[in-house]
Scaffold this active site. Structure first.
Site, PDB file in Angstrom:
ATOM      1  N   CYS A  81      45.388 -32.657   9.308  1.00  0.00           N
ATOM      2  CA  CYS A  81      46.586 -31.741   8.352  1.00  0.00           C
ATOM      3  C   CYS A  81      46.790 -30.437   7.709  1.00  0.00           C
ATOM      4  CB  CYS A  81      46.366 -33.218   7.306  1.00  0.00           C
ATOM      5  SG  CYS A  81      44.994 -32.839   6.189  1.00  0.00           S
TER       6      CYS A  81
ATOM      7  N   ILE B  74      -7.603   7.853  -9.854  1.00  0.00           N
ATOM      8  CA  ILE B  74      -7.941   8.619  -9.274  1.00  0.00           C
ATOM      9  C   ILE B  74      -6.771  10.062  -9.323  1.00  0.00           C
ATOM     10  CG2 ILE B  74      -9.225   9.540  -7.216  1.00  0.00           C
ATOM     11  CD1 ILE B  74     -10.414   7.045  -7.945  1.00  0.00           C
TER      12      ILE B  74
ATOM     13  N   HIS C  83      -2.744   9.576  -2.134  1.00  0.00           N
ATOM     14  CA  HIS C  83      -1.897  10.009  -3.143  1.00  0.00           C
ATOM     15  C   HIS C  83      -2.801  10.195  -4.692  1.00  0.00           C
ATOM     16  CE1 HIS C  83       0.648   7.701  -1.280  1.00  0.00           C
ATOM     17  NE2 HIS C  83       1.979   8.211  -1.984  1.00  0.00           N
TER      18      HIS C  83
ATOM     19  N   THR D 165       3.574  19.058  -5.922  1.00  0.00           N
ATOM     20  CA  THR D 165       4.777  18.630  -6.610  1.00  0.00           C
ATOM     21  C   THR D 165       4.567  17.952  -8.162  1.00  0.00           C
ATOM     22  OG1 THR D 165       5.443  17.559  -4.311  1.00  0.00           O
ATOM     23  CG2 THR D 165       6.521  16.883  -6.555  1.00  0.00           C
TER      24      THR D 165
ATOM     25  N   ILE E  98       8.219  11.066  -9.965  1.00  0.00           N
ATOM     26  CA  ILE E  98       8.707  10.620 -10.069  1.00  0.00           C
ATOM     27  C   ILE E  98       7.669   9.810 -10.565  1.00  0.00           C
ATOM     28  CG2 ILE E  98       9.914   8.423  -8.637  1.00  0.00           C
ATOM     29  CD1 ILE E  98      11.334  11.272  -8.855  1.00  0.00           C
TER      30      ILE E  98
END
Length: 507
Positions: A131, A397, A419, A454, A458
């Site tokens: 249909c 650390i 880091h 830096t 962040i």
């Protein structure tokens, strides 16, 4: 004691006394609530703000041969097609399928374009049946071409909307607009003393005096109805579910917008007439901006339950500035900052004035509610969450800034880390170096940590969701962030390796 039927008879005869909620304040101050209730018949209210939880049901009519539409796009914005052959629902906040356009033109913009009479491209795909043999259709349509376009909004007209500020060191992009770093601005929304739910609320019963299912309202410049309580309805933070005919609406009161880096939303004008049936209703309809408490939350914390920064009111927010006592870098400071609305009080006033004129002209009659608004649940989703504290590398650390680069290199090698947060004499974070920084320093003959570290670091917090930190690291193209407390004391570090291990173990 008046009835709505009696008020409607006065409206028909042109004898009704109709005032806006702003005007009612002055009347009650000068005459008292008893005389005001005898004199005033209707108080009109209004609100005009971003209502993301909005959308439109559209019936497109059958094509020849017929198609059962499954995937439906209006100007390349997807509409939900799991309803029937040619019915769809387009949500205001749905983004564009084109990644170059994305949130800059979404469902809200399609809705406004339709109201403005603009031509919209309809593209739809379907699967063939006996249909419904057609596979796809691509045509240009306008609002006049569709059979029905019924706006049905699950959550509109917030009674009180919390204000927002931001504790982070960078600005953030939210549905409350752009929030500046370190509590530097406060954004708010809502019509305050013009808001329909504020003017009809009964604080004793935590219910509404006249508003309910079946209440006729002003919706987007046309006539609409309240069809129930909105989602997240939780008086005194009530919401409304409303419906109206998009074909009767005015683009002046239906406006699309894009919140920067957040998404599209639809600004809608909603006004509700409040019949002044008794003194209690008259008194409530005189509520002032200074009477309405507004909490200010810290949207810088990406959690469901954000920290409460302060409590204020709409009068203070509308003054353009507010003084907050906040914690910045471990110190409690008093800070006076700008406030800004993300809704329009001017347009809310115009909604209330327009509805007042309709009633005075005899073009708008009041309706009896057929039932009270329900008590919708407002509980949190059962969703797992991993916080930074759950995968935090401890103990941290760290190193002072007066060590040599060679000493820093030895620390990295000894602890097998990449880091190294640099702290001052009190243990507060002042910088960070990585193994890559040391490699560059040796190649450039630099000798001190202060030359290479830096300084704009962040950071993350222990109660921050890990997926939010992962997004932050991706945006800044970094592989690790120090985790600090509210005084910027380093309590640990989280790296991309930590996050990879976490998500790598999930199925």
């Amino acid at each position: 004691m008046k009835t709505i039927q009696e008020i409607n008879e006065k409206i028909k005869k042109g004898e009704a006394v109709v005032v806006t909620a702003e005007e009612m304040i002055k009347i009650v101050e000068e005459e008292g609530s008893k005389r005001a209730s005898d004199y005033v018949d209707v108080v009109t209210t209004g609100t005009f703000g971003a209502m993301c939880s909005s959308g439109v049901f559209i019936n497109f009519g059958h094509s020849d041969p017929p198609i059962k539409m499954l995937k439906i796009y209006l100007n390349n914005v997807e509409a939900y097609g799991g309803l029937a052959a040619v019915d769809a629902y387009i949500g205001a906040s749905q983004p564009n399928e084109d990644p170059d356009i994305d949130i800059n033109y979404g469902g809200a913009h399609v809705i406004e374009d339709l109201v403005r009479g603009k031509e919209i491209e309809l593209y739809a795909e379907g699967y063939t049946t006996d249909c419904y043999p057609r596979k796809d259709v691509n045509v240009k349509i306008t609002l006049k071409d569709v059979n029905q376009a019924i706006m049905v909004n699950p959550r509109n007209c917030y009674q009180t909307y919390a204000a927002a500020t931001n504790s982070r060191e960078e600005k953030i992009y939210t549905y409350m607009g752009i929030l500046l770093p370190e509590y530097s601005n406060v954004h708010y929304s809502g019509a305050g003393q013009l808001n329909p739910l504020q003017n009809d609320y009964d604080p004793q019963t935590k219910s509404y005096n006249t508003i309910g299912i079946g209440t006729r309202i002003f919706l987007g410049g046309g006539v609409g109805y309240i069809i129930g309580e909105g989602t997240q309805h939780n008086p005194p933070f009530g919401t409304l579910m409303v419906k109206g005919d998009l074909k009767t609406m005015d683009p002046k009161f239906v406006r699309a917008a894009t919140m920067p880096r957040y998404g599209s939303t639809l600004y809608i004008g909603i006004g509700v007439p409040i019949p002044v049936l008794n003194e209690k209703i008259a008194e409530r309809c005189a509520i002032k901006d200074e009477d309405i408490e507004v909490p200010i939350y810290d949207y810088g914390v990406p959690r469901r339950d954000r920290p409460l920064v302060a409590k204020t009111n709409y009068k203070e927010l509308r003054s353009g500035k507010i003084t907050l006592r906040v914690n910045i870098d471990g110190k409690e400071v008093e800070k006076t900052v700008k406030t800004g609305p993300v809704s329009s009080y001017k347009m809310a006033r115009e909604v209330a004035e327009t509805l007042k004129k309709w009633i005075l002209d005899g073009r708008f009659l009041l309706t009896e509610r057929v039932d009270n608004l329900g008590r919708a649940e407002c509980k949190p989703m059962k969703s797992p969450i991993t916080l930074v504290r759950d995968i935090l590398s401890k103990p941290p650390i760290v190193a002072p800034s007066n060590i040599t680069i060679m000493e820093a290199a030895k620390i990295l090698i000894e602890h097998n880390i990449n880091h190294l947060p640099i702290v001052d004499e009190y243990g507060k974070l002042i910088g960070i170096i990585t193994s890559w920084d040391i490699a560059k320093a040796l190649a450039q003959n630099k000798t001190t940590i202060e030359e290479i570290m830096t300084r704009n670091v962040i950071t993350a917090y222990e109660n921050e969701p890990v997926d939010h930190v992962a997004k932050k690291m991706s945006e800044h193209n970094i592989s690790g962030v120090p985790v600090v407390d509210e005084n910027r004391i380093v309590v640990g570090i989280i790296t991309s390796e930590d996050i990879s291990r976490l998500f790598g173990g999930k199925k």
